[in-house]
Write an enzyme that holds these catalytic residues in place. Structure first.
Site, short mmCIF file in Angstrom:
data_model
loop_
_atom_site.label_atom_id
_atom_site.label_comp_id
_atom_site.label_asym_id
_atom_site.label_seq_id
_atom_site.Cartn_x
_atom_site.Cartn_y
_atom_site.Cartn_z
CG ASP A 82 -2.00 0.96 1.25
OD1 ASP A 82 -2.34 1.46 0.16
OD2 ASP A 82 -2.55 1.24 2.34
CG HIS A 209 -6.52 4.78 -0.48
ND1 HIS A 209 -5.30 4.38 -0.01
CD2 HIS A 209 -6.68 4.15 -1.67
CE1 HIS A 209 -4.74 3.55 -0.88
NE2 HIS A 209 -5.56 3.39 -1.90
N GLY A 210 -9.33 5.67 2.87
CA GLY A 210 -10.00 6.49 3.88
C GLY A 210 -11.43 6.04 4.07
CG ASN A 231 -6.70 0.75 0.56
OD1 ASN A 231 -7.21 0.10 -0.35
ND2 ASN A 231 -5.41 0.94 0.68
ZN ZN Z 1 -4.34 5.16 1.60
#
Ligand code: ZN
Length: 404
Positions: A82, A209-210, A231
């Site tokens: 990642d 993401h987040g 993610n």
């Molecule tokens: Zn990330």
């Protein structure tokens, strides 16, 4: 076998309207909890290791455990680097066992992001490993992980996304549509219209993401608009932290008492997410559809025509340089314990995948070593490449039957 190709996994999720959790792990407690959660749900899972977390654990030491956990799990698993920052980190991730790579140049200007991403993608694709790129920028707002993603959110545009994917060849795209790394401040506002435009323009698995702090309806709409990988880390870290605080408050002393129940706390959050994102119960159909991820052993038995001191030099040089070739995981040079009438030496070079057989042979480092050091002194030799026998036999039978 349940270590599988990440592109097969995410394409299945994308086409079938669910998302696979890519859970970042920072310790063995996280690793065991993530696998146990996925097994309880019979769901595919991505074990994710973020380069920004490498100060919390030794990447090289933890990867054998991650690989062992993936291989013995009863559900399909993939191992992902990642936020890899460079070509070198991508190459190291592949060497240590990752079969998916994220390259993050999202803070760089677009032209530079494209150039650096293209370089990583070419290297990873030569190893048959898919790549996730990132466009726009997912900033951190507060809490665990946020400080690792400084700056403001930069949104992804559909036009830029199309140009970026065509120019770089990435297999999946992390998009910025309003989520943040770390904890949300107040109610997050996600731009679903923008996400729909990007999905329409690309037609490939999208990544968010987040994920921490989003509500069930927001997750549902993300997935309906092409998000196939989520993610997730901060909420797992919070669950672990709360359990630890609780233990200490109740008078726990010493390490084992203090960390008691942490795995269960992480696992609870993993299971909740997997069920919410639609992955539960998908393991069996995925195992039938995903190609297994197997290493290949490149074996050479040989003799050398020179004397032992020179032979030792030739072998030492090979051990030094061959391991630097992308897709090479390990290099072992052996000499028979007793003198042999057949072959005195062997190379055993482990490749990340069958594709590396070709990219290795043509790589300038290999060609240079073979021409300068090896071939001038190599006598009789035999070279073969081996995949795990059971998987290879099944595939050969399938091909003979015309099923693939
Ligand atoms: Zn990330």
């Amino acid at each position: 076998m349940p270590l599988v190709r990440m592109d097969d996994m995410l394409n299945h999720a994308y086409l079938n309207g669910y998302a696979v959790g890519a859970f970042d792990l920072v310790s063995l407690d996280f690793l065991e909890a993530i696998i146990a959660g996925a097994e309880a749900c019979q769901a595919p899972v991505i074990l994710s290791l973020a380069e920004s977390h490498f100060e919390y654990f030794d990447f090289e030491l933890i990867m054998p455990a991650v690989e062992a956990a993936a291989r013995r799990s009863t559900v399909p698993a993939a191992i992902h680097l990642d936020h890899g920052a460079s070509l070198e980190s991508a190459q190291q991730g592949i060497r240590l066992g990752c079969n998916g790579i994220m390259v993050d140049n999202s803070l760089a200007p677009l032209a530079e992001n494209i150039e650096r991403t293209r370089e990583v993608t070419a290297m990873a694709h030569a190893c048959d490993i898919p790549v996730e790129g990132e466009l726009g920028y997912v900033a951190g707002v507060e809490g665990e992980d946020a400080e690792r993603h400084p700056g403001d959110i930069v949104y992804t545009s559909a036009e830029e996304a199309r140009h970026y994917v065509q120019s770089t060849g990435v297999d999946f795209l992390a998009v910025s549509i309003g989520t943040v790394h770390g904890r949300m401040k107040g109610e997050p506002k996600l731009d679903f219209e923008l996400l729909a435009q990007i999905n329409g323009a690309l037609n490939l698995p999208l990544v968010i993401h987040g994920g921490t702090g989003l509500n069930p309806d927001q997750f549902r709409r993300l997935i309906a608009n092409g998000v196939a990988k989520i993610n997730y880390y901060t909420a797992l870290a919070d669950a672990a932290g709360e359990q630890l605080a609780d233990n200490l408050q109740r008078g726990a002393r010493g390490y084992t008492q203090s960390v008691k129940g942490i795995q269960a706390a992480i696992r609870g959050e993993v299971e909740r997410c997997i069920r919410l994102w639609g992955g539960a119960g998908r393991a069996d159909e995925l195992l039938q559809r995903c190609r297994p991820w197997d290493n290949v052993e490149h074996l050479i038995f040989f003799n050398l025509t020179c004397a032992e001191p020179e032979a030792a030099e030739i072998i030492a040089e090979g051990e030094r340089v061959l391991g630097t070739i992308p897709g090479v995981r390990r290099v072992f040079a052996g000499r028979t314990l007793k003198d042999s009438d057949h072959y005195r030496y062997c190379w055993r070079v482990q490749f990340a995948s069958a594709a590396v057989v070709d990219s290795y042979r043509e790589h300038p480092v290999h060609v240079g070593y073979a021409d300068t050091y090896f071939r001038p002194h190599a006598g009789d030799r035999v070279t073969e490449d081996f995949a795990p026998a059971i998987a290879a036999t099944k595939q050969a039978a399938g091909e003979a039957g015309g099923r693939r």
